[in-house]
Design a protein around this motif. Structure first.
Motif, PDB file in Angstrom:
ATOM      1  N   CYS A  58       0.848  -1.203   0.000  1.00 54.43           N
ATOM      2  CA  CYS A  58       0.000   0.000   0.000  1.00 54.43           C
ATOM      3  C   CYS A  58       0.881   1.251   0.000  1.00 54.43           C
ATOM      4  O   CYS A  58       2.000   1.226   0.513  1.00 54.43           O
ATOM      5  CB  CYS A  58      -0.838   0.088   1.268  1.00 54.43           C
ATOM      6  SG  CYS A  58      -1.947  -1.267   1.514  1.00 54.43           S
ATOM      7  N   GLY A  59       0.320   2.333  -0.485  1.00 60.42           N
ATOM      8  CA  GLY A  59       0.934   3.660  -0.367  1.00 60.42           C
ATOM      9  C   GLY A  59       2.354   3.699  -0.904  1.00 60.42           C
ATOM     10  O   GLY A  59       2.644   3.224  -2.005  1.00 60.42           O
ATOM     11  N   THR A  60       3.238   4.248  -0.093  1.00 60.27           N
ATOM     12  CA  THR A  60       4.627   4.399  -0.509  1.00 60.27           C
ATOM     13  C   THR A  60       5.269   3.036  -0.789  1.00 60.27           C
ATOM     14  O   THR A  60       6.051   2.891  -1.735  1.00 60.27           O
ATOM     15  CB  THR A  60       5.387   5.152   0.604  1.00 60.27           C
ATOM     16  OG1 THR A  60       4.864   6.478   0.638  1.00 60.27           O
ATOM     17  CG2 THR A  60       6.876   5.203   0.367  1.00 60.27           C
ATOM     18  N   SER A  61       4.929   2.049   0.005  1.00 58.30           N
ATOM     19  CA  SER A  61       5.499   0.714  -0.213  1.00 58.30           C
ATOM     20  C   SER A  61       5.056   0.162  -1.564  1.00 58.30           C
ATOM     21  O   SER A  61       5.808  -0.554  -2.241  1.00 58.30           O
ATOM     22  CB  SER A  61       5.053  -0.237   0.893  1.00 58.30           C
ATOM     23  OG  SER A  61       5.484   0.243   2.136  1.00 58.30           O
TER      24      SER A  61
ATOM     25  N   SER B 200       5.994  -3.724   3.421  1.00 60.99           N
ATOM     26  CA  SER B 200       5.321  -2.871   4.406  1.00 60.99           C
ATOM     27  C   SER B 200       6.344  -2.300   5.379  1.00 60.99           C
ATOM     28  O   SER B 200       7.078  -3.052   6.010  1.00 60.99           O
ATOM     29  CB  SER B 200       4.274  -3.686   5.175  1.00 60.99           C
ATOM     30  OG  SER B 200       3.708  -2.905   6.194  1.00 60.99           O
ATOM     31  N   GLN B 201       6.390  -0.988   5.448  1.00 61.08           N
ATOM     32  CA  GLN B 201       7.284  -0.347   6.413  1.00 61.08           C
ATOM     33  C   GLN B 201       6.968  -0.855   7.813  1.00 61.08           C
ATOM     34  O   GLN B 201       7.810  -1.372   8.519  1.00 61.08           O
ATOM     35  CB  GLN B 201       7.103   1.175   6.326  1.00 61.08           C
ATOM     36  CG  GLN B 201       8.033   2.022   7.184  1.00 61.08           C
ATOM     37  CD  GLN B 201       7.755   2.015   8.672  1.00 61.08           C
ATOM     38  OE1 GLN B 201       8.666   1.714   9.459  1.00 61.08           O
ATOM     39  NE2 GLN B 201       6.548   2.289   9.099  1.00 61.08           N
ATOM     40  N   SER B 202       5.701  -0.709   8.196  1.00 63.74           N
ATOM     41  CA  SER B 202       5.307  -0.988   9.586  1.00 63.74           C
ATOM     42  C   SER B 202       5.114  -2.463   9.858  1.00 63.74           C
ATOM     43  O   SER B 202       5.236  -2.912  10.993  1.00 63.74           O
ATOM     44  CB  SER B 202       3.991  -0.280   9.881  1.00 63.74           C
ATOM     45  OG  SER B 202       2.983  -0.785   9.008  1.00 63.74           O
TER      46      SER B 202
ATOM     47  N   THR C 267       0.141  -2.989   8.495  1.00 65.24           N
ATOM     48  CA  THR C 267      -0.932  -2.516   7.610  1.00 65.24           C
ATOM     49  C   THR C 267      -1.952  -3.634   7.396  1.00 65.24           C
ATOM     50  O   THR C 267      -1.613  -4.696   6.851  1.00 65.24           O
ATOM     51  CB  THR C 267      -0.321  -2.060   6.271  1.00 65.24           C
ATOM     52  OG1 THR C 267       0.580  -0.993   6.555  1.00 65.24           O
ATOM     53  CG2 THR C 267      -1.366  -1.595   5.287  1.00 65.24           C
TER      54      THR C 267
ATOM     55  N   VAL D  60       4.871  10.552   9.796  1.00 68.84           N
ATOM     56  CA  VAL D  60       3.814   9.769   9.133  1.00 68.84           C
ATOM     57  C   VAL D  60       4.132   9.597   7.644  1.00 68.84           C
ATOM     58  O   VAL D  60       3.904   8.536   7.061  1.00 68.84           O
ATOM     59  CB  VAL D  60       2.440  10.447   9.350  1.00 68.84           C
ATOM     60  CG1 VAL D  60       1.396   9.891   8.406  1.00 68.84           C
ATOM     61  CG2 VAL D  60       2.002  10.243  10.798  1.00 68.84           C
ATOM     62  N   ALA D  61       4.668  10.630   7.034  1.00 62.70           N
ATOM     63  CA  ALA D  61       5.047  10.512   5.620  1.00 62.70           C
ATOM     64  C   ALA D  61       6.298   9.639   5.522  1.00 62.70           C
ATOM     65  O   ALA D  61       7.332   9.953   6.105  1.00 62.70           O
ATOM     66  CB  ALA D  61       5.310  11.890   5.043  1.00 62.70           C
ATOM     67  N   ALA D  62       6.190   8.572   4.780  1.00 64.57           N
ATOM     68  CA  ALA D  62       7.325   7.655   4.663  1.00 64.57           C
ATOM     69  C   ALA D  62       8.389   8.255   3.745  1.00 64.57           C
ATOM     70  O   ALA D  62       8.077   8.721   2.651  1.00 64.57           O
ATOM     71  CB  ALA D  62       6.832   6.334   4.088  1.00 64.57           C
TER      72      ALA D  62
ATOM     73  N   LYS E 201       3.555  12.426  -1.546  1.00 61.64           N
ATOM     74  CA  LYS E 201       4.193  13.186  -0.454  1.00 61.64           C
ATOM     75  C   LYS E 201       3.586  14.578  -0.370  1.00 61.64           C
ATOM     76  O   LYS E 201       3.260  15.054   0.710  1.00 61.64           O
ATOM     77  CB  LYS E 201       5.714  13.331  -0.691  1.00 61.64           C
ATOM     78  CG  LYS E 201       6.571  12.134  -0.437  1.00 61.64           C
ATOM     79  CD  LYS E 201       6.677  11.709   1.007  1.00 61.64           C
ATOM     80  CE  LYS E 201       5.623  10.733   1.353  1.00 61.64           C
ATOM     81  NZ  LYS E 201       5.832   9.340   1.157  1.00 61.64           N
TER      82      LYS E 201
ATOM     83  N   GLU F 104      -0.107  14.435   0.985  1.00 63.02           N
ATOM     84  CA  GLU F 104      -0.384  14.039   2.362  1.00 63.02           C
ATOM     85  C   GLU F 104       0.110  15.037   3.397  1.00 63.02           C
ATOM     86  O   GLU F 104      -0.465  15.132   4.469  1.00 63.02           O
ATOM     87  CB  GLU F 104       0.086  12.617   2.668  1.00 63.02           C
ATOM     88  CG  GLU F 104       1.564  12.384   2.652  1.00 63.02           C
ATOM     89  CD  GLU F 104       1.921  10.925   2.967  1.00 63.02           C
ATOM     90  OE1 GLU F 104       1.154  10.230   3.635  1.00 63.02           O
ATOM     91  OE2 GLU F 104       3.003  10.511   2.538  1.00 63.02           O
TER      92      GLU F 104
HETATM   93  O1  M6R Z   1       3.588   0.507   6.761  1.00 63.98           O
HETATM   94  P1  M6R Z   1       3.247   0.359   5.331  1.00 63.98           P
HETATM   95  O2  M6R Z   1       4.409   0.497   4.419  1.00 63.98           O
HETATM   96  O3  M6R Z   1       2.477  -0.900   5.035  1.00 63.98           O
HETATM   97  O4  M6R Z   1       2.273   1.566   5.034  1.00 63.98           O
HETATM   98  C1  M6R Z   1       1.677   1.739   3.789  1.00 63.98           C
HETATM   99  C2  M6R Z   1       1.053   3.105   3.675  1.00 63.98           C
HETATM  100  O5  M6R Z   1       0.068   3.278   4.651  1.00 63.98           O
HETATM  101  C3  M6R Z   1       2.084   4.216   3.812  1.00 63.98           C
HETATM  102  O6  M6R Z   1       3.104   4.089   2.886  1.00 63.98           O
HETATM  103  C4  M6R Z   1       1.402   5.578   3.634  1.00 63.98           C
HETATM  104  O7  M6R Z   1       0.964   5.725   2.316  1.00 63.98           O
HETATM  105  C5  M6R Z   1       2.348   6.706   4.041  1.00 63.98           C
HETATM  106  N1  M6R Z   1       1.596   7.731   4.684  1.00 63.98           N
HETATM  107  C6  M6R Z   1       3.063   7.301   2.897  1.00 63.98           C
HETATM  108  O8  M6R Z   1       3.848   8.390   3.245  1.00 63.98           O
END
Ligand code: M6R
Length: 613
Positions: free
Chosen positions: A305-308, A352-354, A357, A403-405, A489, A492
């Motif tokens: 999702c998102g940045t990932s 996924s960063q976190s 998700t 919050v912004a990756a 970026k 958001e």
């Molecule tokens: O933790 P994750 O990489 O799974 O998160 C995915 C997105 O929620 C995350 O990249 C989101 O889009 C960020 N706010 C981007 O800056």
């Protein structure tokens, strides 16, 4: 989303709870609250808005706080019910002797609420969480045993939760339990903590017990007993973490985002150090070696999702380019609600960063159920997603607070580039080309440093662009996802509308929007087959009076005349260009948002980990 903290020990716990919540602020920031047991009473303090409001509230009421040594706290990102004082956690039951905090969503809360109302529960909030408070209180009435009450109540819950519960009758303990939402215990000396994420407890201890789904832990100051769903005591491993406190500190920067942007060169250096010994040796990837099995893999899918997801799209371009292997990339939220073609010959890569998700976790669970091999690329190898993995590649960006990756994207990208080269080496393909790519990879950190050192040019540009309400970002090829990431970026953190298109798509519709109020930012890679096409697309935009911004390393003489602004980046090959072109876009978004006075690290409506679908 949301953050939980709990403390049992000998110290006055209000400050510990508040500072735990402060370090979880990136998880949600609509409202916050703490509950403490003090003078034989459960006392609750809540506030709406940023955590500072809760600090102020507790400070104002400090004369009412004597010596609490047990407490729980919560920072909320609203799901059920608006961010009001009533909806803020902790929640309690009719008598007020029990307090709970909750992350996740209780799917059957409406039915439970109806049942409990009939039994006399008086609801004060619109939340699903309050249902759990009444349910446990109801179970407690008959059992008079908090642990049994929690065991019975959780058996009735459907959905995802991590819960911390305390009761006036048990003033020396917290009960912690979870299902599909993260929760951990920090083990200290004569004190123990509970947290939904490591930053909540790292000020007290770096020794952690990760709870598994349906574990129920009784946490006292001098011990932790964890039981499984059947009530049997389970022996849990205590893991010692080496989290650097620097990750949780702005280190003199105004925001975490800009600090994290500046960490990127070193993140790439570290990743290369571990896996790229020298340009003549093959890439070292034990995590992928361990994936090899007798089972044939004939299709690869990337889900994120998102940045990932943007990192995944770039991986598709480079892996297909280098290896000829087809890669499908899909947003997790789409992947999980359609009849996709994953089967037992699939390799599904979750990025996924976190690692928390919800959509990506569900995707991995579904893929696993279909017999696919699962490879997880994450910044949190301790996260929930990893339990579905056959192999995990940690990207080692350090805790990302903004919050912004930003830095996690860099870390994902570099791992994905190394993965692509690795696949190519397995195929014994393009040996000479790979050597050149590896050679050039080693120069990327200093090229990023060059961009960062010239940040003031982008800062100036950001000022003069900050009044626009809409932007279009265009690119072709590998940088299409860079344009998407740059636009994300900007959106958001500044709330300015920005949309990315493949440049060739402009004239299929979006060109209708162009006029002097719509700047077009174009990523142009010199010596690439798309360069002249990009120039033509920009000329078409210029003819519609759009302000033009180039992001390029080209010295082509047409540029000065055509573009209103030029962001120059060091020379780089097309294939590696996504490793540097996103940096000016991060800076541009940051400086525009900062200039507009936006809350850069905690943009409205967003949370760092999106733990609900
Ligand atoms: O933790 P994750 O990489 O799974 O998160 C995915 C997105 O929620 C995350 O990249 C989101 O889009 C960020 N706010 C981007 O800056």
């Amino acid at each position: 989303m949301c953050g939980i903290v709990g403390y049992v020990g000998e110290k006055k716990c209000t400050d510990i709870l508040l500072s735990g919540l402060k370090s979880l602020e990136y998880r949600g920031y609509d409202s916050a609250g703490i509950a403490i047991i003090d003078e034989d009473t459960v006392k609750i303090f809540k506030s709406v808005g940023k955590i500072q409001n809760l600090f102020d509230k507790v400070e104002n009421e400090k004369s009412n706080i004597k010596n609490p040594v047990v407490g729980i706290g919560h920072i909320r990102w609203a799901t059920h019910g608006k961010p009001t004082l009533f909806n803020a956690h902790p929640h309690t039951c009719n008598c007020g002797n029990l307090a709970i905090v909750h992350n996740g969503i209780i799917e059957n809360y409406k039915e439970l609420r109806e049942e409990l109302t009939l039994k006399g529960a008086i609801f004060k909030s619109e939340t699903d969480t309050e249902t759990v408070a009444h349910l446990i209180a109801y179970e407690y009435e008959s059992s008079k045993d908090l642990l049994i009450a929690v065991q019975n109540a959780t058996k009735k819950l459907k959905g995802a939760y991590s819960l911390c519960i305390m009761h006036r009758d048990n003033p020396d303990e917290i009960i912690a339990t979870k299902c599909f939402a993260p929760l951990l215990i920090g083990v200290g000396e004569n004190e123990n903590m509970v947290g939904s994420d490591v930053p909540a407890i790292i000020g007290i201890t770096n020794k952690i017990i990760y709870l598994d789904d349906m574990d129920i832990a009784v946490v006292k100051k001098d011990g932790v007993v964890v039981r499984n769903y059947n009530g049997d005591v389970v022996n849990k491993k205590v893991v010692e973490l080496s989290i650097k406190e620097d990750s949780l500190n702005k280190m003199g920067y105004k925001h975490f985002m800009i600090k994290e942007i500046f960490e990127q060169p070193d993140i790439i250096r570290n990743a290369l150090n571990g896996r790229l010994k020298d340009v003549h040796s093959n890439i070292v990837f034990p995590e992928i070696d361990s994936l090899q099995s007798d089972k044939k893999i004939d299709n690869i899918k990337i889900v994120a999702c998102g940045t990932s997801l943007h990192a995944g799209i770039i991986a598709k371009y480079i892996i297909e380019d280098l290896t000829g292997v087809t890669i499908e990339v899909e947003s997790s939220s789409e992947y999980i609600y359609r009849n996709n073609t994953t089967n037992s010959s699939s390799l599904v890569i979750g990025i996924s960063q976190s690692g928390e998700t919800a959509d990506t976790i569900t995707a991995m669970r579904l893929a696993k159920d279909k017999g696919a091999k699962i490879l997880i690329i994450t910044n949190r190898p301790d996260s929930s997603i990893c339990k579905f993995a056959d192999s995990v590649i940690p990207v080692n960006a350090g805790i990302e607070v903004s919050v912004a990756a930003t830095k996690s994207y860099t870390a994902q990208l570099i791992v994905l580039y190394l993965f692509a080269i690795y696949l190519c080496e397995v195929q014994k393909k393009h040996t000479a080309v790979l050597r050149e790519i590896k050679q050039e990879l080693l120069t990327i950190p200093s090229k990023i440093e060059h961009i960062l050192n010239n940040k003031s040019e982008i800062e100036g540009m950001a000022k003069s662009l900050s009044h626009y309400k809409d932007f279009i970002y265009i690119a072709r090829g590998t940088n299409l996802a860079t344009a998407q990431e740059g636009a994300l970026k900007l959106k958001e953190i500044s709330y300015i509308n920005a949309t990315a298109y493949p440049a060739g798509e402009l004239k299929h519709g979006p060109i209708a929007m162009l006029d002097e109020n719509m700047p077009v930012l174009a990523i142009l890679i010199p010596n690439h087959i798309t360069f002249d096409k990009m120039i033509s697309n920009c000329e078409e935009a210029k003819a519609r009076n759009a302000k033009l911004i180039a992001l390029t390393s080209s010295n082509d003489e047409r540029l000065e005349k055509l573009f209103d602004y030029i962001i120059r980046v060091p020379e780089v090959s097309e294939i590696l260009s996504p490793l540097i072109t996103y940096v000016p876009l991060q800076l541009l978004a940051y400086y525009i948002a900062n200039y507009l006075g936006k809350d850069v690290d905690q943009p409205r409506n967003l949370a760092k980990s999106v733990t609900v679908e």
